[in-house]
Design a protein around this motif. Structure first.
Motif, PDB file in Angstrom:
ATOM      1  N   LEU A 174       0.826  -1.212   0.000  1.00 42.85           N
ATOM      2  CA  LEU A 174       0.000   0.000   0.000  1.00 42.85           C
ATOM      3  C   LEU A 174       0.861   1.262   0.000  1.00 42.85           C
ATOM      4  O   LEU A 174       0.368   2.331   0.320  1.00 42.85           O
ATOM      5  N   GLY A 175       2.153   1.103  -0.364  1.00 41.58           N
ATOM      6  CA  GLY A 175       3.026   2.266  -0.426  1.00 41.58           C
ATOM      7  C   GLY A 175       4.355   2.096   0.269  1.00 41.58           C
ATOM      8  O   GLY A 175       4.787   3.003   0.987  1.00 41.58           O
ATOM      9  N   ILE A 176       5.011   0.969   0.066  1.00 38.82           N
ATOM     10  CA  ILE A 176       6.308   0.721   0.712  1.00 38.82           C
ATOM     11  C   ILE A 176       7.302   1.835   0.402  1.00 38.82           C
ATOM     12  O   ILE A 176       8.014   2.302   1.293  1.00 38.82           O
ATOM     13  N   PHE A 177       7.336   2.301  -0.844  1.00 37.75           N
ATOM     14  CA  PHE A 177       8.292   3.346  -1.218  1.00 37.75           C
ATOM     15  C   PHE A 177       7.935   4.700  -0.609  1.00 37.75           C
ATOM     16  O   PHE A 177       8.777   5.591  -0.544  1.00 37.75           O
ATOM     17  N   ASN A 178       6.700   4.871  -0.151  1.00 37.64           N
ATOM     18  CA  ASN A 178       6.310   6.092   0.551  1.00 37.64           C
ATOM     19  C   ASN A 178       6.667   6.033   2.033  1.00 37.64           C
ATOM     20  O   ASN A 178       6.790   7.065   2.677  1.00 37.64           O
ATOM     21  N   VAL A 179       6.801   4.825   2.561  1.00 38.53           N
ATOM     22  CA  VAL A 179       7.087   4.641   3.985  1.00 38.53           C
ATOM     23  C   VAL A 179       8.585   4.576   4.252  1.00 38.53           C
ATOM     24  O   VAL A 179       9.075   5.165   5.212  1.00 38.53           O
ATOM     25  N   GLU A 191       3.257 -18.726  14.630  1.00 39.58           N
ATOM     26  CA  GLU A 191       4.230 -18.037  15.482  1.00 39.58           C
ATOM     27  C   GLU A 191       3.543 -16.811  16.068  1.00 39.58           C
ATOM     28  O   GLU A 191       2.807 -16.122  15.366  1.00 39.58           O
ATOM     29  N   ALA A 192       3.798 -16.568  17.348  1.00 39.97           N
ATOM     30  CA  ALA A 192       3.239 -15.381  17.994  1.00 39.97           C
ATOM     31  C   ALA A 192       4.233 -14.896  19.040  1.00 39.97           C
ATOM     32  O   ALA A 192       4.854 -15.711  19.726  1.00 39.97           O
ATOM     33  N   PHE A 193       4.388 -13.587  19.125  1.00 36.66           N
ATOM     34  CA  PHE A 193       5.310 -13.026  20.111  1.00 36.66           C
ATOM     35  C   PHE A 193       5.060 -11.539  20.291  1.00 36.66           C
ATOM     36  O   PHE A 193       4.429 -10.890  19.461  1.00 36.66           O
ATOM     37  N   ASP A 194       5.530 -11.033  21.420  1.00 36.29           N
ATOM     38  CA  ASP A 194       5.540  -9.593  21.672  1.00 36.29           C
ATOM     39  C   ASP A 194       6.800  -9.025  21.046  1.00 36.29           C
ATOM     40  O   ASP A 194       7.828  -9.706  20.987  1.00 36.29           O
ATOM     41  N   GLY A 195       6.735  -7.782  20.603  1.00 33.45           N
ATOM     42  CA  GLY A 195       7.913  -7.182  20.012  1.00 33.45           C
ATOM     43  C   GLY A 195       7.941  -5.681  20.169  1.00 33.45           C
ATOM     44  O   GLY A 195       6.966  -5.056  20.603  1.00 33.45           O
ATOM     45  N   MET A 196       9.092  -5.140  19.816  1.00 38.01           N
ATOM     46  CA  MET A 196       9.275  -3.691  19.794  1.00 38.01           C
ATOM     47  C   MET A 196      10.072  -3.341  18.558  1.00 38.01           C
ATOM     48  O   MET A 196      10.900  -4.123  18.094  1.00 38.01           O
ATOM     49  N   SER A 197       9.816  -2.167  18.038  1.00 39.02           N
ATOM     50  CA  SER A 197      10.586  -1.647  16.914  1.00 39.02           C
ATOM     51  C   SER A 197      11.155  -0.296  17.294  1.00 39.02           C
ATOM     52  O   SER A 197      10.458   0.541  17.861  1.00 39.02           O
ATOM     53  N   LEU A 198      12.418  -0.114  16.968  1.00 41.07           N
ATOM     54  CA  LEU A 198      13.084   1.175  17.097  1.00 41.07           C
ATOM     55  C   LEU A 198      13.175   1.742  15.688  1.00 41.07           C
ATOM     56  O   LEU A 198      13.714   1.094  14.791  1.00 41.07           O
ATOM     57  N   ILE A 199      12.628   2.931  15.488  1.00 40.99           N
ATOM     58  CA  ILE A 199      12.582   3.538  14.154  1.00 40.99           C
ATOM     59  C   ILE A 199      13.302   4.876  14.182  1.00 40.99           C
ATOM     60  O   ILE A 199      13.127   5.666  15.111  1.00 40.99           O
ATOM     61  N   GLU A 200      14.134   5.091  13.173  1.00 42.67           N
ATOM     62  CA  GLU A 200      14.737   6.406  12.951  1.00 42.67           C
ATOM     63  C   GLU A 200      14.175   6.944  11.650  1.00 42.67           C
ATOM     64  O   GLU A 200      14.085   6.221  10.651  1.00 42.67           O
ATOM     65  N   TRP A 201      13.799   8.213  11.658  1.00 41.31           N
ATOM     66  CA  TRP A 201      13.140   8.845  10.522  1.00 41.31           C
ATOM     67  C   TRP A 201      14.098   9.768   9.769  1.00 41.31           C
ATOM     68  O   TRP A 201      14.971  10.383  10.374  1.00 41.31           O
ATOM     69  N   THR A 202      13.896   9.882   8.467  1.00 42.28           N
ATOM     70  CA  THR A 202      14.637  10.849   7.659  1.00 42.28           C
ATOM     71  C   THR A 202      14.012  12.222   7.860  1.00 42.28           C
ATOM     72  O   THR A 202      12.873  12.329   8.335  1.00 42.28           O
ATOM     73  N   PRO A 203      14.703  13.297   7.479  1.00 41.69           N
ATOM     74  CA  PRO A 203      14.115  14.638   7.599  1.00 41.69           C
ATOM     75  C   PRO A 203      12.816  14.802   6.799  1.00 41.69           C
ATOM     76  O   PRO A 203      11.959  15.594   7.171  1.00 41.69           O
ATOM     77  N   ASP A 204      12.648  14.004   5.720  1.00 47.74           N
ATOM     78  CA  ASP A 204      11.412  14.126   4.931  1.00 47.74           C
ATOM     79  C   ASP A 204      10.328  13.139   5.375  1.00 47.74           C
ATOM     80  O   ASP A 204       9.325  12.949   4.693  1.00 47.74           O
ATOM     81  N   GLY A 205      10.510  12.497   6.565  1.00 45.02           N
ATOM     82  CA  GLY A 205       9.447  11.710   7.166  1.00 45.02           C
ATOM     83  C   GLY A 205       9.323  10.265   6.712  1.00 45.02           C
ATOM     84  O   GLY A 205       8.265   9.665   6.863  1.00 45.02           O
ATOM     85  N   LYS A 206      10.394   9.692   6.184  1.00 43.95           N
ATOM     86  CA  LYS A 206      10.384   8.274   5.822  1.00 43.95           C
ATOM     87  C   LYS A 206      11.247   7.495   6.808  1.00 43.95           C
ATOM     88  O   LYS A 206      12.105   8.057   7.485  1.00 43.95           O
TER      89      LYS A 206
END
Length: 160
Positions: free
Chosen positions: A42-47, A112-127
């Motif tokens: 649904l927009g991988i290149f936008n994310v 498969e099921a599990f709890d998780g966390m994601s650490l995300i760093e963003w670019t200046p243009d919001g990707k």
């Protein structure tokens, strides 16, 4: 008096901008989960930025949005994400942390099921520039519940 009003208005304006940024980050991340649930790009290149890095909790690492798209499309030929819920969301500056619950079923039949966390760093243009996953076994237990000597389950450690 006027300077005080201006400073107060500026602080409010900046707080609103921070809240808008947080909502945009949340929406982008929610869209990523929705893609998996729908099994549809649904927009991988936008994310993700062109040179984004995605690191799964169990080791695989994908470099670039084209490789992330390849992985997404290939994985969805072998399995189905049944559930991916956001539990908590924290955002500050160019970083976001998301706590989530994930469940899938592979075509071979294993679930498969599990709890998780994601650490995300963003670019200046919001990707997304970097997304690093961390997993936690959902079948937790207290090895000391029967005393001072631990009793661990006789099973292989999970891959996270």
């Amino acid at each position: 008096m006027i300077a005080t009003r201006c400073n107060g208005s500026l602080r409010l304006f900046l707080r609103v901008l921070v809240d808008i940024k947080r909502l945009v980050c949340y929406d982008f991340f929610r869209l990523w989960f929705d893609m998996w649930l729908a099994k549809k790009d649904l927009g991988i290149f936008n994310v993700f930025s062109d040179n984004a890095v995605y690191i799964e909790s169990w080791g695989p690492e994908y470099h670039g949005s084209k490789k992330i798209k390849l992985w997404f499309e290939e994985w969805n030929t072998r399995g189905t994400v049944l559930q991916w819920d956001i539990k908590q969301f924290f955002h500050k500056g160019n970083q976001t942390i998301v706590e989530w619950y994930f469940k899938n079923k592979m075509d071979a039949g294993n679930v498969e099921a599990f709890d998780g966390m994601s650490l995300i760093e963003w670019t200046p243009d919001g990707k997304i520039a970097l997304l690093k996953e961390f997993g936690c076994n959902e079948n937790r237990y207290d090895p000391y519940k029967d005393g001072n000597i631990p009793h661990f389950r006789d099973e292989n450690a999970k891959w996270f």
